[in-house]
Design an enzyme around this catalytic site. Structure first.
Site, PDB file in Angstrom:
ATOM      1  CB  SER A  13      -0.952  -0.046   1.200  1.00 60.46           C
ATOM      2  OG  SER A  13      -1.945   0.939   1.135  1.00 60.46           O
ATOM      3  NE  ARG A  59      -8.152   1.297  11.589  1.00 62.79           N
ATOM      4  CZ  ARG A  59      -7.080   0.910  10.913  1.00 62.79           C
ATOM      5  NH1 ARG A  59      -6.625   1.682   9.944  1.00 62.79           N
ATOM      6  NH2 ARG A  59      -6.462  -0.205  11.187  1.00 62.79           N
ATOM      7  CG  ASP A  91      -6.649  -4.199  -2.921  1.00 68.13           C
ATOM      8  OD1 ASP A  91      -7.518  -3.350  -2.639  1.00 68.13           O
ATOM      9  OD2 ASP A  91      -5.427  -3.999  -2.789  1.00 68.13           O
ATOM     10  CG  HIS A 144      -5.695  -2.427   0.550  1.00 67.74           C
ATOM     11  ND1 HIS A 144      -4.858  -2.454  -0.542  1.00 67.74           N
ATOM     12  CD2 HIS A 144      -5.157  -1.525   1.420  1.00 67.74           C
ATOM     13  CE1 HIS A 144      -3.859  -1.613  -0.337  1.00 67.74           C
ATOM     14  NE2 HIS A 144      -4.014  -1.036   0.834  1.00 67.74           N
ATOM     15  CG  ASP A 145      -6.806  -5.235   5.959  1.00 68.66           C
ATOM     16  OD1 ASP A 145      -6.116  -4.233   5.731  1.00 68.66           O
ATOM     17  OD2 ASP A 145      -7.616  -5.303   6.911  1.00 68.66           O
TER      18      ASP A 145
END
Length: 411
Positions: free
Chosen positions: A156, A226, A321, A354-355
């Site tokens: 990222s 968040r 993602d 994405h994680d």
């Protein structure tokens, strides 16, 4: 990889480096002095050729691997990838993790004391960019006696730093591992970042960025930022599998309290984050993401921008993602091939969104291990540990070499 089971680097201790040489930032401001907090794992070899820099993403830090003796539960954010016998093997590489300038984990940032005023920088802390971070990281490498990195690795925002290393210091880096990244943010991603920032700056406890003086925390804004970010880091399939439409109670409450498990999860994650992360740092990190665009100074031509690089590249993306989708990584790969650079591309079928770059996916880890095997051979950091046939199989998903034209897509 070696036959022994992967292990942890064990208990680690952060280190601190102070710099009195001013750092001129891309925004035109200057930091007269600053400190960087970092950790190292493994041993720097006699040739000083086996150093690997791990660059962190938005909410990451210098604590990449291992744990702290006084807090064994605080395990490094990439401990599954970095350590003895792991893909980035600390028995062969000297690994450095650093908290970037503007961070909130010990390096000079908005909460640090400005020597000129005796007060926290707060809103006066200058905007920083990926280029600024790489410049400060290079000074840390100088301090550690490392003239050239074997590799820089990141996911990222960390991947953007690894890419920038090949442009800012092309003679000082052998390889860049660019994972779950993009050559620049999409309009949608910039929009997500601005919504998150607006949630923070509109919190009454933000006080224009000088909330330290008010002994306040803009927790509501950070929580919302968040929560929004967390949604974008996960895939729809993972959210559905984990939470579905499961209710906290048997029936609808017909109110605005927490009713669904996903609501409970997001609020918990938001509250936890707001207690440990600095609001001004969040603003700085997301702005650095927005500004990263190496093609901008090359008239929008990414291939021309990357022509300055001399490193080899490993680029990896994850099919699920949707924040940094594989199409964005393929932009990087096409530009590298067009500029006649050596590049290996892997498109990993992982469900986590994405994680995924942070998680323990065996196929993804084998790919990194096989590539790092080649790096180790190149810098004299040990013999091959991944069987050659396996390494070739793992690295053939999508491979483009100088002069071979358009890379092919893999599974």
């Amino acid at each position: 990889m070696n036959d022994a089971a992967p292990r942890s680097v064990g208990a680690v201790t952060p280190q601190r480096a102070g710099f009195l040489e001013p750092l001129i930032l891309k925004a035109g401001k200057t930091l007269a002095s600053y400190e960087l907090v970092y950790e190292t794992y493994g041993t720097l070899n006699a040739a000083r050729s086996n150093a690997v820099l791990v660059c962190h993403a938005l909410s990451g830090s210098h604590h990449v691997a291992g744990w702290y003796a006084d807090d064994p539960q605080k395990v490094g954010w990439w401990d599954n990838l970095v350590g003895p016998g792991k893909p980035i093997d600390t028995e062969r590489f000297f690994v450095v993790g650093v908290n970037n300038i503007g961070g909130c984990h010990g390096s000079t940032g908005p909460a640090s004391i400005d020597r000129a005023t005796g007060q926290p920088y707060g809103a006066s802390f200058p905007v920083v960019t990926v280029e600024d971070w790489v410049a400060s990281q290079a000074r840390l490498m100088d301090r550690l006696g490392i003239e050239r990195l074997a590799a820089a690795v990141g996911g990222s925002l960390g991947a953007m730093q690894a890419m920038q290393w090949t442009l800012s210091f092309p003679d000082r880096i052998g390889h860049a591992l660019v994972i779950a990244a993009a050559p620049r943010l999409s309009t949608q991603n910039i929009a997500f970042n601005d919504v998150a920032r607006q949630a923070i700056v509109s919190d009454p406890d933000f006080h224009g960025g000088n909330f330290y003086a008010h002994k306040a925390i803009p927790a509501r804004g950070l929580k919302l930022a968040r929560m929004l970010g967390h949604i974008t880091y996960l895939s729809e399939d993972v959210l559905m599998e984990k939470f579905g439409r499961v209710l906290k109670r048997d029936e609808y409450g017909f109110n605005y309290d927490v009713e669904f498990e996903i609501e409970s999860y997001l609020r918990y994650q938001g509250n936890k984050f707001a207690q440990v992360f600095d609001a001004n740092t969040y603003l700085l990190m997301t702005k650095a993401l927005d500004y990263f665009d190496p093609a901008k100074e090359a008239g929008g031509d990414l291939a021309r921008a990357l022509s300055a690089a001399r490193a080899g590249f490993f680029v990896a993306s994850f099919k699920s993602d949707w924040r940094f989708p594989p199409s964005r990584s393929r932009e990087i790969v096409r530009a590298l091939v067009a500029s006649r650079k050596n590049v290996t591309y892997a498109e990993v079928d992982a469900p986590h969104g994405h994680d995924a770059f942070l998680l323990d996916n065996p196929h993804y880890h084998r790919l990194v291990a096989a590539y790092m095997d080649n790096v180790a051979l190149e810098v004299g950091a040990g013999e091959r540990r991944t069987p050659l046939a396996t390494a070739e199989t793992e690295l053939e998903e999508m491979r483009g070499y100088a002069g071979r034209g358009e890379p092919r897509e893999g599974t």
